[in-house]
Write an enzyme that holds these catalytic residues in place. Sequence first.
Site, PDB file in Angstrom:
ATOM      1  N   PRO A   1       0.916  -1.254   0.035  1.00  0.00           N
ATOM      2  CG  PRO A   1      -0.021  -0.972   2.220  1.00  0.00           C
ATOM      3  CD  PRO A   1       0.732  -1.975   1.251  1.00  0.00           C
ATOM      4  N   GLY A   2       0.537   2.216  -0.769  1.00  0.00           N
ATOM      5  CA  GLY A   2       1.209   3.374  -0.849  1.00  0.00           C
ATOM      6  C   GLY A   2       0.199   4.530  -0.561  1.00  0.00           C
TER       7      GLY A   2
ATOM      8  CB  CYS B   1       4.048  30.886 -17.062  1.00  0.00           C
ATOM      9  SG  CYS B   1       4.214  32.393 -15.957  1.00  0.00           S
TER      10      CYS B   1
ATOM     11  NE  ARG C   1      -2.883  11.817  -8.074  1.00  0.00           N
ATOM     12  CZ  ARG C   1      -4.099  11.672  -7.663  1.00  0.00           C
ATOM     13  NH1 ARG C   1      -4.915  12.386  -6.938  1.00  0.00           N
ATOM     14  NH2 ARG C   1      -4.768  10.607  -8.065  1.00  0.00           N
TER      15      ARG C   1
HETATM   16  C1  LIG Z   1       2.617   2.256  -7.098  1.00  0.00           C
HETATM   17  C2  LIG Z   1       2.908   1.135  -6.789  1.00  0.00           C
HETATM   18  C3  LIG Z   1       2.494   0.618  -5.809  1.00  0.00           C
HETATM   19  C4  LIG Z   1       1.709   1.442  -4.657  1.00  0.00           C
HETATM   20  O1  LIG Z   1       0.443   1.861  -5.308  1.00  0.00           O
HETATM   21  P1  LIG Z   1      -0.770   2.490  -4.434  1.00  0.00           P
HETATM   22  O2  LIG Z   1      -1.984   2.614  -5.327  1.00  0.00           O
HETATM   23  O3  LIG Z   1      -0.113   3.695  -4.172  1.00  0.00           O
HETATM   24  O4  LIG Z   1      -1.181   1.661  -3.130  1.00  0.00           O
HETATM   25  C5  LIG Z   1       2.634  -0.607  -5.214  1.00  0.00           C
HETATM   26  N1  LIG Z   1       3.555  -1.588  -5.767  1.00  0.00           N
HETATM   27  C6  LIG Z   1       3.816  -1.043  -6.966  1.00  0.00           C
HETATM   28  C7  LIG Z   1       4.880  -2.178  -7.844  1.00  0.00           C
HETATM   29  C8  LIG Z   1       3.807   0.184  -7.543  1.00  0.00           C
HETATM   30  O5  LIG Z   1       4.185   0.423  -8.752  1.00  0.00           O
END
Ligand SMILES: *Cc1c(COP(=O)(O)O)cnc(C)c1O
Length: 432
Positions: A292-293, A362, A331
């Site tokens: 998870p990120g 700009c 984004r």
């Molecule tokens: C971007 C990525 C993540 C995290 O994705 P989230 O949508 O931020 O949870 C995990 N594993 C890999 C390989 C990624 O490229």
Amino acid sequence: MFVNDCLNINEKGHLTIGGCDTVELAKEYGTPLYVLDENTIRTTCRSYVESFKKFYNGNGMPLYASKALSCKELCRIANEEHLGLDVVSGGEIYTAQQAGFPMEKTHFHGNNKTAAEIEFALNAGVGTFVVDNLYELELLNEIAGKLVKKAKISFRIKPGVDAHTHNFIRTGQIDSKFGFALETGEAFEAVKKALEYENVNLAELHCHIGSQIFDIDPFVTAAEIMMDFIGKIKDELGVTISNLNLGGGFGIMYVNSDEPVPYENYMEKVSVAVKAKAAEHNVPVPYIFIEPGRSIVGEAGITLYTVGGIKEIPNIRTYVSVDGGMTDNIRYALYQSDYTVVNASHADKEATQTVTVAGKCCESGDLVQEHTQVAPVTVGDTLAVLSTGAYNYSMASNYNRIPRPAIVMVNNGKSRVIVKRESYEDIVRNDI
Ligand SMILES: *Cc1c(COP(=O)(O)O)cnc(C)c1O
């Protein structure tokens, strides 16, 4: 009332985060300003760790995908909360190293790791290399040999499940720059190759099916496909793969219509599918990683701006200009991402004004959000954009030579800087 639990409104009608008045934070630290709530981050980390204990005998580990927001303090928190780390570049490896992160708990991703990055990663003691292609496999084997090291590797597999949107599709061939295809036999050939190479040790298979996903079914399907592949490797090559990395992509709430599932539901369902498949193929139940990120830091973060010029174009729209924009949040410009905007100075008032929040760069496309509802805005108000903890600071730039904002961490009414604001000196630091 707010999407994020850490937000509230105080007696002055100001928006608060983690018990801190956002208008006061803006005054004290200046704007634009990223603010992160520590409790939200740690609570989310714990819910992932707990889900492994509850549904999978603790036989797994979440890795924080640090590309969502890579800085030393986040690496320290991930470590304190017993998460590993997913890194995708030399810079992210260096950040982890400088934070004192235990490098054996890192997974190194990326579809084009350079020779220099591979050497740096091997010397830094990176735990697992998630190999993307045959060229990389060969290069890694060669560099590891030169350094007299054995690299623990994983393969990035395209499981044929694509879930970048609200629903998911199963296709034979996904058009993706990442990983080895299952359908064509490419992935199986790569496994055979890895077994021939002396300086790599294949320990894991990996997949990542998309991002901002609200549905658990595609994850379950991907896990089953990966377990079938582990079964095939066992049957045909007599090799047991003991680790399975199922990637990240868990959705968060940006606007009220987003409906993320509780994160623990994921392991609850996936563990059942994985155990059933392990029994079916007569292979050991694998150790599972998830990555998870966005869901670790996204909802924990907000961005504060100060309102400058307001331009009312009759019958068209009202532009509210803020002191940041695409340099701190690209984004919307990149993919029209939805965000909730709050007039933090008047958070107790109804959101009756429709505005377009414009940045100061700009570029006509430098917009934070279009046609969004806020409480009536006047010059000098503090605006807050919610759920900006992930993929904002990490994607920030110095376009127009605008210094990157600071990041402030709040916790129960206290605040501290975790990343300093860039100065003009920083801007010219590398100029000759
Ligand atoms: C971007 C990525 C993540 C995290 O994705 P989230 O949508 O931020 O949870 C995990 N594993 C890999 C390989 C990624 O490229």
